[in-house]
Design a protein around this motif. Sequence first.
Motif, PDB file in Angstrom:
ATOM      1  N   UNK A  11      33.353  36.115  36.629  1.00 50.57           N
ATOM      2  CA  UNK A  11      34.118  37.033  37.477  1.00 50.57           C
ATOM      3  C   UNK A  11      33.235  38.061  38.158  1.00 50.57           C
ATOM      4  N   UNK A  12      33.526  38.300  39.431  1.00 54.90           N
ATOM      5  CA  UNK A  12      32.966  39.449  40.138  1.00 54.90           C
ATOM      6  C   UNK A  12      34.097  40.441  40.400  1.00 54.90           C
ATOM      7  N   UNK A  13      33.755  41.700  40.452  1.00 58.60           N
ATOM      8  CA  UNK A  13      34.737  42.769  40.616  1.00 58.60           C
ATOM      9  C   UNK A  13      34.535  43.422  41.973  1.00 58.60           C
ATOM     10  N   UNK A  14      35.515  43.279  42.844  1.00 59.48           N
ATOM     11  CA  UNK A  14      35.451  43.915  44.164  1.00 59.48           C
ATOM     12  C   UNK A  14      36.025  45.324  44.036  1.00 59.48           C
ATOM     13  N   UNK A  15      35.169  46.317  44.323  1.00 55.32           N
ATOM     14  CA  UNK A  15      35.562  47.701  44.103  1.00 55.32           C
ATOM     15  C   UNK A  15      35.261  48.169  42.695  1.00 55.32           C
ATOM     16  N   UNK A  16      34.211  47.627  42.104  1.00 59.35           N
ATOM     17  CA  UNK A  16      33.909  47.920  40.700  1.00 59.35           C
ATOM     18  C   UNK A  16      33.468  49.357  40.469  1.00 59.35           C
ATOM     19  N   UNK A  67      33.162  32.264  39.995  1.00 50.44           N
ATOM     20  CA  UNK A  67      34.256  31.417  40.448  1.00 50.44           C
ATOM     21  C   UNK A  67      35.603  32.129  40.423  1.00 50.44           C
ATOM     22  N   UNK A  68      35.564  33.451  40.273  1.00 50.03           N
ATOM     23  CA  UNK A  68      36.789  34.240  40.314  1.00 50.03           C
ATOM     24  C   UNK A  68      36.448  35.675  40.692  1.00 50.03           C
ATOM     25  N   UNK A  69      37.452  36.367  41.243  1.00 52.95           N
ATOM     26  CA  UNK A  69      37.264  37.762  41.632  1.00 52.95           C
ATOM     27  C   UNK A  69      38.503  38.554  41.258  1.00 52.95           C
ATOM     28  N   UNK A  92      39.656  31.458  42.575  1.00 53.32           N
ATOM     29  CA  UNK A  92      40.718  32.331  42.068  1.00 53.32           C
ATOM     30  C   UNK A  92      40.444  33.784  42.424  1.00 53.32           C
ATOM     31  N   UNK A  93      41.481  34.457  42.930  1.00 47.62           N
ATOM     32  CA  UNK A  93      41.427  35.899  43.185  1.00 47.62           C
ATOM     33  C   UNK A  93      42.632  36.535  42.500  1.00 47.62           C
ATOM     34  N   UNK A  94      42.400  37.632  41.787  1.00 46.81           N
ATOM     35  CA  UNK A  94      43.483  38.464  41.266  1.00 46.81           C
ATOM     36  C   UNK A  94      43.392  39.813  41.948  1.00 46.81           C
ATOM     37  N   UNK A  95      44.484  40.252  42.558  1.00 45.17           N
ATOM     38  CA  UNK A  95      44.497  41.551  43.224  1.00 45.17           C
ATOM     39  C   UNK A  95      45.427  42.499  42.485  1.00 45.17           C
ATOM     40  N   UNK A  96      44.838  43.569  41.959  1.00 44.85           N
ATOM     41  CA  UNK A  96      45.588  44.569  41.219  1.00 44.85           C
ATOM     42  C   UNK A  96      46.244  45.575  42.157  1.00 44.85           C
ATOM     43  N   UNK A  97      45.636  45.848  43.278  1.00 45.67           N
ATOM     44  CA  UNK A  97      46.094  46.861  44.228  1.00 45.67           C
ATOM     45  C   UNK A  97      47.582  46.727  44.535  1.00 45.67           C
ATOM     46  N   UNK A  98      48.274  47.851  44.487  1.00 47.76           N
ATOM     47  CA  UNK A  98      49.716  47.879  44.735  1.00 47.76           C
ATOM     48  C   UNK A  98      50.009  48.385  46.147  1.00 47.76           C
ATOM     49  N   UNK A  99      51.102  47.891  46.721  1.00 45.59           N
ATOM     50  CA  UNK A  99      51.608  48.325  48.031  1.00 45.59           C
ATOM     51  C   UNK A  99      50.597  48.077  49.155  1.00 45.59           C
ATOM     52  N   UNK A 133      39.959  34.745  27.952  1.00 51.02           N
ATOM     53  CA  UNK A 133      39.550  35.525  29.124  1.00 51.02           C
ATOM     54  C   UNK A 133      40.663  36.470  29.538  1.00 51.02           C
ATOM     55  N   UNK A 134      40.280  37.692  29.851  1.00 50.81           N
ATOM     56  CA  UNK A 134      41.202  38.683  30.397  1.00 50.81           C
ATOM     57  C   UNK A 134      40.746  39.017  31.803  1.00 50.81           C
ATOM     58  N   UNK A 135      41.560  38.649  32.785  1.00 46.59           N
ATOM     59  CA  UNK A 135      41.256  38.941  34.180  1.00 46.59           C
ATOM     60  C   UNK A 135      42.371  39.825  34.713  1.00 46.59           C
ATOM     61  N   UNK A 136      42.297  41.121  34.391  1.00 45.04           N
ATOM     62  CA  UNK A 136      43.370  42.014  34.788  1.00 45.04           C
ATOM     63  C   UNK A 136      43.314  43.344  34.076  1.00 45.04           C
TER      64      UNK A 136
END
Length: 291
Positions: A11-16, A67-69, A92-99, A133-136
């Motif tokens: 995993x890479x973190x965008x906005x880490x 292979x995931x962000x 795979x991308x997981x986006x936490x950002x709301x609204x 794995x925890x992606x979140x």
Amino acid sequence: MAILLDHETRIIVQGMTGWAGTHHTIQMIEYGTKVVGGVRPGKGGRSHLDLPMFDSVADAKAATGANASIVFVPPANAAAAMLEAIEAELPLIVTVTERVPALDMVRVREALRGSRTRLVGANSQGVLAPGICKLGVMATGSERPGTVGIVSRSASLTSEVVAQVTAAGLGQSTTVGVGGDAVHGMMMRECLELFLADPGTEGIVLIGEIGGAEEQEVADYVTSAKPSKAIAALIVGMHAPRERRMGHAGALTLGDVGDAKAKVAALEKAGVRVAPSAHLVGATIADALSN
């Protein structure tokens, strides 16, 4: 087995480097997740949390084999971050950002068509494969490896249901927060299909709420596919006032669209067992599995 994640997820973190990115990256690493770097334009070549930083997703992928962000970028720039990850062909991308602005998410969804990327979110608590794995950003401690897959639109209810499923002695194969915003990536039906195809998942819990028609789409699919796996559901917002947003950006009933009672009726007609109350979800899926 789990869906979406495995021991090889990198995993890479965008906005880490922001507060949220830093805090939750530490939590993911402590869980055992393989975080291999971060992305923040202008900070390439530096390090943060003893991990390499990159100016772009493409650079990070090339250097780390990611292979995931996971995206912690603020709403105004979150779509650009997702589009960059899609262009880099991350699976795979997981986006936490709301609204995230709805029109921005429409552009993201268009970019996903025909791409190699699956997007979870925006406004997602993430994906958790217990012990793998925890992606979140979800709370951990009550989860256990097991055979129940959970797909949810609500982060807080996911934590409650995870605890109930564990207490019932079932555990979870994977939990997936599809996101509470009105426009998002993976839909509940797509997630259900992945769980139905997973040999390690024996039962599935759907956590829905007012707004949109995803639960009705699931009901239509269950009616036509007639899956053999046990499926239980919880729909919240039975007494929510119409035309008033209730927490999530997508939790809004307009006219006859998104009504909780209609969702319950559609699921029950399809043969899904609907829990009468939030505290009975664990018992409902346990009963469905035993029968």
